[in-house]
Scaffold this motif. Sequence first.
Motif, PDB file in Angstrom:
ATOM      1  N   ALA A  76       0.827  -1.207   0.000  1.00 39.04           N
ATOM      2  CA  ALA A  76       0.000   0.000   0.000  1.00 39.04           C
ATOM      3  C   ALA A  76       0.858   1.252   0.000  1.00 39.04           C
ATOM      4  O   ALA A  76       0.568   2.222  -0.713  1.00 39.04           O
ATOM      5  CB  ALA A  76      -0.925  -0.014   1.219  1.00 39.04           C
ATOM      6  N   ILE A  77       1.932   1.255   0.807  1.00 39.70           N
ATOM      7  CA  ILE A  77       2.838   2.404   0.819  1.00 39.70           C
ATOM      8  C   ILE A  77       3.416   2.631  -0.572  1.00 39.70           C
ATOM      9  O   ILE A  77       3.494   3.760  -1.066  1.00 39.70           O
ATOM     10  CB  ILE A  77       3.969   2.188   1.842  1.00 39.70           C
ATOM     11  N   LYS A  78       3.830   1.536  -1.207  1.00 36.43           N
ATOM     12  CA  LYS A  78       4.438   1.628  -2.537  1.00 36.43           C
ATOM     13  C   LYS A  78       3.454   2.224  -3.541  1.00 36.43           C
ATOM     14  O   LYS A  78       3.780   3.173  -4.263  1.00 36.43           O
ATOM     15  CB  LYS A  78       4.890   0.231  -2.983  1.00 36.43           C
ATOM     16  N   ARG A  79       2.245   1.677  -3.626  1.00 35.77           N
ATOM     17  CA  ARG A  79       1.280   2.143  -4.621  1.00 35.77           C
ATOM     18  C   ARG A  79       0.770   3.554  -4.314  1.00 35.77           C
ATOM     19  O   ARG A  79       0.635   4.387  -5.215  1.00 35.77           O
ATOM     20  CB  ARG A  79       0.096   1.171  -4.689  1.00 35.77           C
ATOM     21  N   ILE A  80       0.486   3.835  -3.031  1.00 33.64           N
ATOM     22  CA  ILE A  80       0.002   5.167  -2.673  1.00 33.64           C
ATOM     23  C   ILE A  80       1.080   6.217  -2.918  1.00 33.64           C
ATOM     24  O   ILE A  80       0.797   7.331  -3.359  1.00 33.64           O
ATOM     25  CB  ILE A  80      -0.460   5.189  -1.201  1.00 33.64           C
ATOM     26  N   SER A  81       2.351   5.864  -2.640  1.00 26.85           N
ATOM     27  CA  SER A  81       3.443   6.822  -2.818  1.00 26.85           C
ATOM     28  C   SER A  81       3.657   7.193  -4.280  1.00 26.85           C
ATOM     29  O   SER A  81       4.259   8.227  -4.575  1.00 26.85           O
ATOM     30  CB  SER A  81       4.742   6.248  -2.243  1.00 26.85           C
ATOM     31  N   GLU A  82       3.163   6.378  -5.185  1.00 29.61           N
ATOM     32  CA  GLU A  82       3.304   6.681  -6.612  1.00 29.61           C
ATOM     33  C   GLU A  82       2.366   7.792  -7.058  1.00 29.61           C
ATOM     34  O   GLU A  82       2.498   8.314  -8.175  1.00 29.61           O
ATOM     35  CB  GLU A  82       3.066   5.413  -7.434  1.00 29.61           C
ATOM     36  N   GLY A  83       1.408   8.167  -6.199  1.00 31.46           N
ATOM     37  CA  GLY A  83       0.579   9.349  -6.431  1.00 31.46           C
ATOM     38  C   GLY A  83      -0.646   9.147  -7.287  1.00 31.46           C
ATOM     39  O   GLY A  83      -1.329  10.116  -7.613  1.00 31.46           O
ATOM     40  N   SER A 142       0.029   2.959   6.882  1.00 31.92           N
ATOM     41  CA  SER A 142       0.466   2.750   5.503  1.00 31.92           C
ATOM     42  C   SER A 142       0.014   3.913   4.633  1.00 31.92           C
ATOM     43  O   SER A 142       0.767   4.397   3.775  1.00 31.92           O
ATOM     44  CB  SER A 142      -0.106   1.433   4.960  1.00 31.92           C
ATOM     45  N   GLY A 143      -1.226   4.367   4.855  1.00 32.13           N
ATOM     46  CA  GLY A 143      -1.730   5.507   4.088  1.00 32.13           C
ATOM     47  C   GLY A 143      -0.963   6.781   4.382  1.00 32.13           C
ATOM     48  O   GLY A 143      -0.637   7.551   3.468  1.00 32.13           O
TER      49      GLY A 143
END
Length: 492
Positions: A76-83, A142-143
């Motif tokens: 979730a961190i990875k995908r959310i951090s991609e914006g 994570s968010g």
Amino acid sequence: MPIFSKLISKIMGIEEIQRQSIISFGGQIVLTIIGFLSTIYFARTVGASVLGAYFLFMAYHNIIGMVTDGGIGGAAIKRISEGEEQNEYFSAALVLRLFVTLSILILIIELRDYFVDLDNAGIFLWLLAALALSMLKGPLYSGIAGCGKMGIHATGNYIGDISRILFQIMAIFLGYELAGLAGGFVVGIIVSITIALRFFDLHVTLFEWRHIKNLSTFSFWLFLTSSGILVYSYADRIMIGYYLENADVGIYQIAVQFAALASFSTIALRSTLWPKISRWGKEQKIGLIEKSLSKAINFSLTLAIPVMIGGILVGDKLLYGLYGPEFSEGYITLVLILIAQIMNVFQYLFNTYLGALDFQKMSFKATTIGAIGNVILNILLIPVIGIDGAALATLITLALNSILLKKYLSNIISIDIEYPSVINILIASGCMAVFLILYRLLGSTSSTSLIIVPVILGAIIYFFILIRIDANIKKELKEIAIQTHLPWPKWL
């Protein structure tokens, strides 16, 4: 509160990554000091046996927590951090985490008889409560991390940890012992959740199957890699508890926690760097990634090397004076774990960069080899040489894992270690070591105060010499002081 507002204004004026690193590192320092002092109180009040049982509780919680997370948090961190589609990925991660956690909780309740030690001690229900609360805390943090709010992420966790410690101290004072330690752990989670909800911006929304699929693809390898890391962290404690006594678990864990002083700067860096590396990787900013790794290694060794040397020279006196006579039996274990912390700097950072750059499969391969080796060595060594065997197994397998991770990461980016700074760190550490050796030869170390004083003086000598001989470290510290309007001594 004009003074408080002025302080916040100064902090927010610092460059983002540097500001987040300061908050994370500063919080880690405060937490380490509080945790260090509270552990001394616990050790002297309840002894190694009760502490050992609590450490086993922690081991079970973290291993089961790894299964309930399943790598979903990191994904979730990875995908959310991609914006992109942040709310959708957060919602998908939340639903996945709820489903997995509830399933595991039902299974644990059915297998309650296998947790006889925790059940007899009256803390099995505390374990269930902690795991249930993780259903909410995990997705929330994570968010927050995915959105790059690492200052809030670090602050919430630190305040939660400090609340846990304060509650545990009160519970121990009132005579609750093991139940008080476990209950304090749950209180800390509740406080962390409360803080996260105050600053959380994402919201639950409808998502599609592709969001689940994208999270699952990344989380699969992250889950397997995290499993290997947790083997390093907790399998030794569980095996010591199986082959030996709870008191041995307590003595071993105290040595591990003491040695962890060498690596807390590395841990503080990880939470700050992960979302940034993820974004830089997506934007192909390889130069920034390589530069950040070089500085992260240098920053981590700045603390790890002197702590290792100091621990080897005076660790026996510190264990005896601070924790009590029974804990001094862990001195050899402490020495081995301190050496292992140098390996852990590289293992931890290389794993972080591979994961953030979406190369979890490579990280998994190296970690799996190390984890399997760790289990085998623990089985072979613990029955023969006790807790020292567990420490030796950790040292050997961390070294192996670091070598493999370096090989994989060097195929993706250049790994440049700032050797002049490392040499300066060794010089400053050597001067500190000479002082500590002379003090042990010529001075008295018969009481706790008489050994803590030279440790503090040794630390001052180390940092003074390091700043004087290393222009880069001096420059970075001076820039932080100027940006926060703190005084910088003219004689430095």
